[in-house]
Write an enzyme that holds these catalytic residues in place. Structure first.
Site, PDB file in Angstrom:
ATOM      1  N   ASP A  13      -0.528 -18.323  -0.899  1.00  0.00           N
ATOM      2  CA  ASP A  13      -0.682 -17.981  -2.357  1.00  0.00           C
ATOM      3  C   ASP A  13      -1.981 -17.746  -2.910  1.00  0.00           C
ATOM      4  O   ASP A  13      -2.790 -18.775  -2.797  1.00  0.00           O
ATOM      5  CB  ASP A  13       0.168 -19.139  -3.201  1.00  0.00           C
ATOM      6  CG  ASP A  13       0.275 -18.999  -4.875  1.00  0.00           C
ATOM      7  OD1 ASP A  13      -0.599 -17.717  -5.182  1.00  0.00           O
ATOM      8  OD2 ASP A  13       1.032 -19.376  -5.448  1.00  0.00           O
ATOM      9  N   VAL A  36       1.667 -10.869  -8.352  1.00  0.00           N
ATOM     10  CA  VAL A  36       0.103 -11.743  -8.409  1.00  0.00           C
ATOM     11  C   VAL A  36      -0.395 -11.885  -9.615  1.00  0.00           C
ATOM     12  O   VAL A  36      -0.608 -12.847 -10.071  1.00  0.00           O
ATOM     13  CB  VAL A  36      -0.831 -10.797  -7.626  1.00  0.00           C
ATOM     14  CG1 VAL A  36      -2.164 -11.691  -7.666  1.00  0.00           C
ATOM     15  CG2 VAL A  36      -0.603 -10.573  -6.118  1.00  0.00           C
ATOM     16  N   ASP A  37      -0.209 -10.852 -10.481  1.00  0.00           N
ATOM     17  CA  ASP A  37      -0.731 -10.783 -11.787  1.00  0.00           C
ATOM     18  C   ASP A  37      -0.022 -11.779 -12.604  1.00  0.00           C
ATOM     19  O   ASP A  37      -0.835 -12.684 -13.443  1.00  0.00           O
ATOM     20  CB  ASP A  37      -0.312  -9.420 -12.553  1.00  0.00           C
ATOM     21  CG  ASP A  37      -1.275  -9.082 -13.762  1.00  0.00           C
ATOM     22  OD1 ASP A  37      -2.223  -9.832 -13.911  1.00  0.00           O
ATOM     23  OD2 ASP A  37      -0.936  -7.887 -14.231  1.00  0.00           O
ATOM     24  N   THR A 126       1.301  -3.411  -2.602  1.00  0.00           N
ATOM     25  CA  THR A 126       2.413  -3.471  -1.681  1.00  0.00           C
ATOM     26  C   THR A 126       3.601  -4.426  -2.190  1.00  0.00           C
ATOM     27  O   THR A 126       4.467  -4.260  -1.551  1.00  0.00           O
ATOM     28  CB  THR A 126       1.854  -4.096  -0.470  1.00  0.00           C
ATOM     29  OG1 THR A 126       1.544  -5.551  -0.537  1.00  0.00           O
ATOM     30  CG2 THR A 126       0.624  -3.377   0.211  1.00  0.00           C
ATOM     31  N   GLY A 127       3.504  -4.564  -3.291  1.00  0.00           N
ATOM     32  CA  GLY A 127       4.550  -5.250  -4.197  1.00  0.00           C
ATOM     33  C   GLY A 127       5.465  -4.343  -4.916  1.00  0.00           C
ATOM     34  O   GLY A 127       6.097  -3.344  -4.648  1.00  0.00           O
ATOM     35  N   ILE A 128       5.086  -4.578  -6.320  1.00  0.00           N
ATOM     36  CA  ILE A 128       6.091  -3.802  -7.154  1.00  0.00           C
ATOM     37  C   ILE A 128       5.649  -2.328  -7.295  1.00  0.00           C
ATOM     38  O   ILE A 128       6.483  -1.488  -7.605  1.00  0.00           O
ATOM     39  CB  ILE A 128       5.751  -4.318  -8.720  1.00  0.00           C
ATOM     40  CG1 ILE A 128       6.315  -5.873  -8.831  1.00  0.00           C
ATOM     41  CG2 ILE A 128       6.291  -3.516  -9.941  1.00  0.00           C
ATOM     42  CD1 ILE A 128       5.907  -6.766  -9.885  1.00  0.00           C
ATOM     43  N   TYR A 129       4.189  -1.936  -7.029  1.00  0.00           N
ATOM     44  CA  TYR A 129       3.934  -0.724  -6.881  1.00  0.00           C
ATOM     45  C   TYR A 129       4.467   0.112  -5.487  1.00  0.00           C
ATOM     46  O   TYR A 129       4.102   1.254  -5.510  1.00  0.00           O
ATOM     47  CB  TYR A 129       2.381  -0.484  -7.075  1.00  0.00           C
ATOM     48  CG  TYR A 129       2.165  -0.759  -8.602  1.00  0.00           C
ATOM     49  CD1 TYR A 129       2.707  -0.828  -9.711  1.00  0.00           C
ATOM     50  CD2 TYR A 129       0.814  -0.648  -8.842  1.00  0.00           C
ATOM     51  CE1 TYR A 129       2.450  -0.994 -10.857  1.00  0.00           C
ATOM     52  CE2 TYR A 129       0.469  -0.861 -10.205  1.00  0.00           C
ATOM     53  CZ  TYR A 129       1.156  -0.795 -11.249  1.00  0.00           C
ATOM     54  OH  TYR A 129       1.047  -1.023 -12.327  1.00  0.00           O
TER      55      TYR A 129
HETATM   56  N1  AR6 Z   1      -0.191 -14.577  -3.691  1.00  0.00           N
HETATM   57  C1  AR6 Z   1      -0.364 -13.794  -2.684  1.00  0.00           C
HETATM   58  N2  AR6 Z   1       0.209 -12.528  -2.611  1.00  0.00           N
HETATM   59  C2  AR6 Z   1       1.454 -12.444  -3.666  1.00  0.00           C
HETATM   60  C3  AR6 Z   1       1.597 -13.482  -4.650  1.00  0.00           C
HETATM   61  C4  AR6 Z   1       0.820 -14.313  -4.699  1.00  0.00           C
HETATM   62  N3  AR6 Z   1       0.971 -15.387  -5.576  1.00  0.00           N
HETATM   63  N4  AR6 Z   1       2.800 -12.776  -5.305  1.00  0.00           N
HETATM   64  C5  AR6 Z   1       2.837 -11.825  -4.861  1.00  0.00           C
HETATM   65  N5  AR6 Z   1       2.323 -11.268  -3.938  1.00  0.00           N
HETATM   66  P1  AR6 Z   1       2.396  -7.148  -6.686  1.00  0.00           P
HETATM   67  P2  AR6 Z   1       1.207  -4.428  -6.912  1.00  0.00           P
HETATM   68  C6  AR6 Z   1       2.078 -10.213  -2.953  1.00  0.00           C
HETATM   69  O1  AR6 Z   1       3.619  -6.839  -7.061  1.00  0.00           O
HETATM   70  O2  AR6 Z   1       2.355  -3.977  -6.045  1.00  0.00           O
HETATM   71  C7  AR6 Z   1       2.679  -6.656 -11.656  1.00  0.00           C
HETATM   72  O3  AR6 Z   1       3.646  -6.783 -12.576  1.00  0.00           O
HETATM   73  C8  AR6 Z   1       3.337  -9.321  -2.912  1.00  0.00           C
HETATM   74  O4  AR6 Z   1       4.233  -9.644  -2.033  1.00  0.00           O
HETATM   75  O5  AR6 Z   1       1.681  -8.442  -7.369  1.00  0.00           O
HETATM   76  O6  AR6 Z   1      -0.229  -4.025  -6.914  1.00  0.00           O
HETATM   77  C9  AR6 Z   1       1.197  -5.974 -12.074  1.00  0.00           C
HETATM   78  O7  AR6 Z   1       0.992  -6.222 -13.610  1.00  0.00           O
HETATM   79  C10 AR6 Z   1       2.739  -8.186  -2.512  1.00  0.00           C
HETATM   80  O8  AR6 Z   1       2.710  -7.950  -1.021  1.00  0.00           O
HETATM   81  O9  AR6 Z   1       1.220  -6.136  -7.085  1.00  0.00           O
HETATM   82  C11 AR6 Z   1       1.351  -4.359 -11.933  1.00  0.00           C
HETATM   83  O10 AR6 Z   1       2.207  -4.002 -13.122  1.00  0.00           O
HETATM   84  C12 AR6 Z   1       1.231  -8.126  -3.028  1.00  0.00           C
HETATM   85  O11 AR6 Z   1       1.055  -9.258  -3.324  1.00  0.00           O
HETATM   86  C13 AR6 Z   1       2.171  -4.606 -10.582  1.00  0.00           C
HETATM   87  O12 AR6 Z   1       2.838  -5.527 -10.502  1.00  0.00           O
HETATM   88  C14 AR6 Z   1       1.020  -6.956  -4.179  1.00  0.00           C
HETATM   89  O13 AR6 Z   1       2.245  -7.460  -4.977  1.00  0.00           O
HETATM   90  C15 AR6 Z   1       1.110  -4.409  -9.530  1.00  0.00           C
HETATM   91  O14 AR6 Z   1       2.021  -4.037  -8.231  1.00  0.00           O
END
Ligand code: AR6
Length: 180
Positions: A13, A36-37, A126-129
């Site tokens: 994390d 993450v945000d 790589t998550g929500i986006y």
């Molecule tokens: N620590 C490390 N990695 C994480 C964690 C954590 N605590 N939580 C999730 N991940 P994302 P994006 C991974 O969705 O795709 C938000 O709503 C996750 O599995 O956090 O850039 C923002 O406000 C994935 O591999 O970011 C934006 O609206 C990676 O971190 C939007 O999401 C990124 O996932 C940005 O989407």
């Protein structure tokens, strides 16, 4: 002579990391979200959101553009600063790789401007986006490797799950092979 920051992969994390800078995969509103945000704002406390609101009221009235980066306090996190960057939403029709590369590069520039030596990144977009993990890993690692003049000496990628960690391991092995 050129030097490269040491690259480390960590499974876990991001918000548990101790580093000069933790990078947030934010959105352009800078006002929080999921992934993450959400974790950064929850663990870091309200000081981060206050600083983001100040940025929206001043330099970034229209929001932080995709591919750019800006620093705030890290609140209660174990870090000097959070650097917020906005990744591109993945698209099948359009190649947005340059924007994802820009996130890593600009975050390192902002971190260097703060005097940071250690920076911990998530796998931006790589998550929500929706960015495919293998490609996101390749772009992330290649970009950091190209930063041969950065004063940042320790770059960590913090991968939340086993698949993400494995993708970064493969991409790092590939990069090492191509570097000879
Ligand atoms: N620590 C490390 N990695 C994480 C964690 C954590 N605590 N939580 C999730 N991940 P994302 P994006 C991974 O969705 O795709 C938000 O709503 C996750 O599995 O956090 O850039 C923002 O406000 C994935 O591999 O970011 C934006 O609206 C990676 O971190 C939007 O999401 C990124 O996932 C940005 O989407």
């Amino acid at each position: 002579m050129t030097t490269q920051p040491a690259l480390t992969l960590v499974r876990g994390d991001l918000t548990e990391q101790h580093a000069d800078v933790l990078v947030n995969a934010a959105n352009s509103s800078l006002l929080g979200g999921g992934g993450v945000d959400g974790a950064i704002h929850r663990k870091g406390g309200p000081a981060i959101l206050d600083a983001c609101r100040d940025l929206r009221a001043s330099r970034y009235g229209k929001g932080l553009p995709t591919g750019q980066a800006v620093a705030t306090t890290a609140g209660r996190l174990h870090a000097g600063h959070v650097v917020h960057t906005v990744g591109p939403v993945w698209s099948r029709e359009e190649d947005r790789s340059a924007l994802l590369v820009s996130c890593y590069r600009e975050s390192l520039v902002v971190a260097a401007g703060l005097g940071a030596r250690s920076v911990a990144f998530p796998a931006i977009s790589t998550g929500i986006y929706g960015w495919p993990m293998d490609d996101g890993a390749r772009l992330a690692l290649r970009t950091v490797r190209e930063e041969t003049r950065s004063p940042v000496t320790d770059v960590r990628f913090v991968l939340f799950d086993a698949d993400a960690y494995a993708a970064f391991e493969r991409a790092l092995a590939e990069l090492d092979r191509s570097a000879g």
